[in-house]
Design a protein around this motif. Structure first.
Motif, mmCIF file in Angstrom:
data_model
loop_
_atom_site.group_PDB
_atom_site.id
_atom_site.type_symbol
_atom_site.label_atom_id
_atom_site.label_comp_id
_atom_site.label_asym_id
_atom_site.label_seq_id
_atom_site.Cartn_x
_atom_site.Cartn_y
_atom_site.Cartn_z
ATOM 1 N N LEU A 32 -1.124 4.316 -1.821
ATOM 2 C CA LEU A 32 -2.568 4.258 -1.593
ATOM 3 C C LEU A 32 -2.887 4.814 -0.224
ATOM 4 C CD1 LEU A 32 -3.266 0.705 -3.019
ATOM 5 C CD2 LEU A 32 -3.830 2.891 -4.079
ATOM 6 N N ALA A 91 -7.407 3.813 4.184
ATOM 7 C CA ALA A 91 -8.841 3.664 3.956
ATOM 8 C C ALA A 91 -9.199 2.306 4.514
ATOM 9 C CB ALA A 91 -9.161 3.745 2.460
ATOM 10 N N THR A 139 -9.513 -1.409 4.852
ATOM 11 C CA THR A 139 -8.581 -2.336 4.202
ATOM 12 C C THR A 139 -9.094 -2.878 2.866
ATOM 13 O OG1 THR A 139 -8.316 -3.048 6.448
ATOM 14 C CG2 THR A 139 -6.975 -4.148 4.794
ATOM 15 N N PHE A 197 0.839 -1.210 0.000
ATOM 16 C CA PHE A 197 0.000 0.000 0.000
ATOM 17 C C PHE A 197 0.866 1.249 0.000
ATOM 18 C CE2 PHE A 197 -3.628 -2.450 2.240
ATOM 19 C CZ PHE A 197 -4.051 -2.936 1.017
ATOM 20 N N ARG A 251 -8.228 -1.063 -4.650
ATOM 21 C CA ARG A 251 -7.474 -0.007 -5.342
ATOM 22 C C ARG A 251 -6.165 -0.555 -5.898
ATOM 23 N NH1 ARG A 251 -8.239 5.269 -3.704
ATOM 24 N NH2 ARG A 251 -6.523 5.726 -5.096
ATOM 25 N N HIS A 293 -11.134 -1.673 0.751
ATOM 26 C CA HIS A 293 -11.124 -0.686 -0.306
ATOM 27 C C HIS A 293 -9.718 -0.521 -0.877
ATOM 28 C CE1 HIS A 293 -12.909 2.390 -2.653
ATOM 29 N NE2 HIS A 293 -12.039 3.295 -2.246
ATOM 30 N N ARG A 294 -8.720 -0.522 -0.001
ATOM 31 C CA ARG A 294 -7.345 -0.356 -0.468
ATOM 32 C C ARG A 294 -6.913 -1.554 -1.302
ATOM 33 N NH1 ARG A 294 -3.763 0.893 4.527
ATOM 34 N NH2 ARG A 294 -2.423 2.438 3.556
ATOM 35 N N ARG A 295 -7.365 -2.734 -0.907
ATOM 36 C CA ARG A 295 -7.029 -3.934 -1.675
ATOM 37 C C ARG A 295 -7.520 -3.793 -3.118
ATOM 38 N NH1 ARG A 295 -6.401 -8.810 1.256
ATOM 39 N NH2 ARG A 295 -6.158 -8.373 3.449
#
Lengths: 220, 407
Positions: A195, A198, A200, A190, A206, A202-204
């Motif tokens: 990134l 946010a 978790t 991340f 992204r 959601h970041r994945r």
């Protein structure tokens, strides 16, 4: 879990219904085209709609278009799109506007029931499930994205599993790593991909999208 | 006998009469073409008159259309105009015009058409007008207007003979006219038509196009059958195995192992099937070239920039050729050229579909070198009347351009 199936091949449709029935997944409707699918989703509001890409009348990408329509009209309904072959372009289209509750798998994966059911569950829980073949294709390209280029081989490996939609626990089991070290790698990914913090999940997603965007597909 | 009797009362006869008479009008100005040609060719031989010769020949190439003005509506002959000649430069075009036989042959036709037209018109006019006047000879005699009879008659009794001659000629002229028209048709086919070699080429082009389209359709159907039939059956088989597995008790190790092995076999078969289908007909082509090329680029193992700008959908066989050419070139760039990036662009303009693939590799690719498959790609392009040009200096970059007509 409540599902509807859209598949024009009778053999596949009946087989899938029976298989899901064995595993306590209820199939509320099994239809054979996109119009029938949209009607069934409207009526049953299932957790996940299981959709074949190639359906009547044109047998091209009806399923993908129907899946995108479902994702924008019914935010609570996830879609799992099955394809006879893998098109990264379809994966891109599916994830672009609604990068959650979406799955894109090769039909072959149905044979390994555990993976199929796991994907269904992840989508119902708001996650993403991408076919390893899609990820393999995306990862085989040395990327031009600076952030992605900074990843170590181990981090790329983990990102690939993240992209498939796996959880940290599943990744740790897969790679025989300690849960803590997977967490450390994921945080590093991340950071390198820049990134922002946010939730978790959601970041994945992204991170996955960074992969897809790195393909720099400019078709007019 | 019946045919002779109905001759003068058939539409066909009167259309031929009209054709014969109007043919004189049509052939008179056309005669200018061969006459001027005969005058300017000697000048052309010494060079200065050459543009004039080319100009007259270009005019001559329009003769089939000119003579078709009458023959198509009256007799139903199709006189196909010569295909337009495509020269890249003005000089190239002039050379093509001089070498191509169609203009010269049309000029010859315009020349021989003149006597033929006059003879035909004579037969038609004598056959109709004069015959009728002869037939009515007794009438002219009776009313004292025997000047109207084309043949002078001294005695009243002779008018019967004259009348009989008129009747005979009225029934015979259609056959004479038919013979003349048949001769005209033979000459027109020989001199205004495409000629036997060109006709054969036309046939071959048509049959080859049908063949390639058929091959493309067959491969497409094969892909459908494999995906919708074989693949679906294998997946269904795998699902049944999974259900059997679910019903086996945890201690039935042997049976579980067998089912697991069977499931592995199904998965392997599915993997193999996917590889086979990929080589036969990329299914993504059904969704259009942009989708198919996008996936190809993503799979290539190199960063590939794809740009597609098409104003219409190419034909199925053109799309297949573009796809497999792009696939081969991308794999060359990765395997042989050691390229770092590749640019792939597809565009349609001026009736040509152009695929340009450029890589920054080490270059030195040639159609003769083994392993690059360029020769196969050139053959593939030629099968669709296209061409493949390779520019690959040592040290790179390599640019390959595929051009296909009819886009």
């Amino acid at each position: 879990m409540r599902t509807v199936i859209a598949e024009d091949n009778v053999l596949m449709r009946d087989g899938m219904s029976a298989l899901l029935g064995d595993h306590d997944v209820s199939v509320l409707a099994a239809v054979s085209d996109a119009a029938g699918l949209l009607a069934a989703v409207e009526e049953h509001r299932p957790d996940v709609a299981i959709v074949d890409v190639r359906m009547p009348p044109t047998f091209t990408d009806e399923g993908v278009r129907a899946a995108i329509a479902i994702r924008s009209a019914y935010p609570e309904t996830g879609v799992l799109v099955f394809s006879q072959w893998v098109e990264t372009v379809y994966a891109n289209q599916l994830l672009r506007d609604h990068p959650e509750r979406v799955g894109y798998l090769l039909k072959d994966r149905i044979v390994s029931t555990a993976a199929f059911l796991d994907a269904l569950r992840r989508i119902a829980d708001g996650g993403v499930a991408l076919d390893p073949e899609v990820i393999r294709q995306l990862l085989s390209a040395p990327t031009v994205d600076a952030g992605l280029a900074r990843l170590t081989p181990r981090e790329r490996e983990i990102l690939a599993l993240l992209a498939e939609g796996r959880s940290n626990v599943a990744i740790a089991a897969d790679l025989r790593l300690a849960g803590r070290s997977v967490e450390k790698h994921v945080t590093a990914i991340f950071t390198k991909l820049d990134l922002p913090p946010a939730p978790t999940d959601h970041r994945r997603v992204r991170a996955v999208l960074r992969y897809l965007e790195a393909q720099r597909l400019s078709t007019q | 006998m019946r045919a002779v009797l109905v001759g003068p009362f058939e539409w066909r006869t009167w259309r031929q009469v009209l054709y014969a008479v109007a043919g004189v009008v049509l052939s008179a100005p056309a005669l200018l073409v061969p006459v001027v040609l005969v005058v300017v060719v000697p000048a052309g031989l010494v060079g200065v008159g050459l543009p004039l010769v080319v100009g007259v020949l270009l005019l001559a190439r329009r003769l089939p259309r000119w003579f078709g003005l009458l023959s198509r509506p009256l007799l139903g002959w199709e006189l196909p105009p010569p295909p337009p000649l495509r020269g890249r430069t003005l000089l190239g075009l002039a050379r093509l015009v001089l070498v191509d036989g169609r203009g010269w042959r049309a000029a010859v036709y315009a020349f021989v058409k003149v006597p033929l037209a006059f003879v035909s018109a004579y037969v038609a006019v004598v056959g109709t007008l004069f015959a009728v006047m002869l037939i009515f000879s007794p009438v002219w005699w009776a009313v004292g207007a025997d000047d109207l009879s084309p043949v002078g008659v001294d005695r009243r009794g002779d008018t019967a003979y004259v009348s009989a001659i008129g009747v005979v000629s009225l029934f015979l002229f259609p056959w004479l006219l038919r013979g003349l028209v048949a001769l005209d048709r033979a000459l027109a086919t020989l001199l205004l038509g495409p000629g036997p070699a060109a006709e054969r080429i036309d046939e071959l082009v048509t049959s080859r196009a049908a063949l390639t389209a058929d091959a493309a359709a067959t491969l497409r159907r094969l892909e459908r059958d494999l995906h919708d039939g074989t693949q679906a059956r294998l997946v269904a088989l795998g699902m049944t195995l999974a259900r059997i597995e679910k019903r086996l008790g945890p201690d039935e190790h042997e049976a579980l192992a067998l089912v697991d092995a069977a499931r592995g076999g199904v998965t392997d078969a599915l993997d193999e099937l996917r590889e086979i289908v990929r080589g036969i007909h990329p299914p993504a082509l059904d969704a259009g070239l942009p989708t198919a090329l996008g996936t190809l680029a993503a799979r290539s193992g190199l960063p590939v920039t794809v740009s597609v700008s098409l104003d219409r959908t190419p034909s199925a066989d053109a799309a297949t050729t573009v796809y497999f050419t792009a696939a081969e070139l991308l794999s060359n760039a990765a395997k042989h050229a050691g390229a770092r990036t590749v640019e792939l662009s597809l565009s349609g303009a001026d009736g040509w579909l152009r695929l340009v693939v450029t890589d920054d590799g080490r270059g030195g690719a040639a159609a003769s070198s083994t392993g690059t498959g360029l020769r196969g790609l050139i053959a593939r392009a030629r099968a669709l009347d296209g061409r493949l040009e390779v520019s690959s200096p040592d040290g790179g970059p390599t640019t390959v351009v595929l051009s296909l007509p009819g886009a």
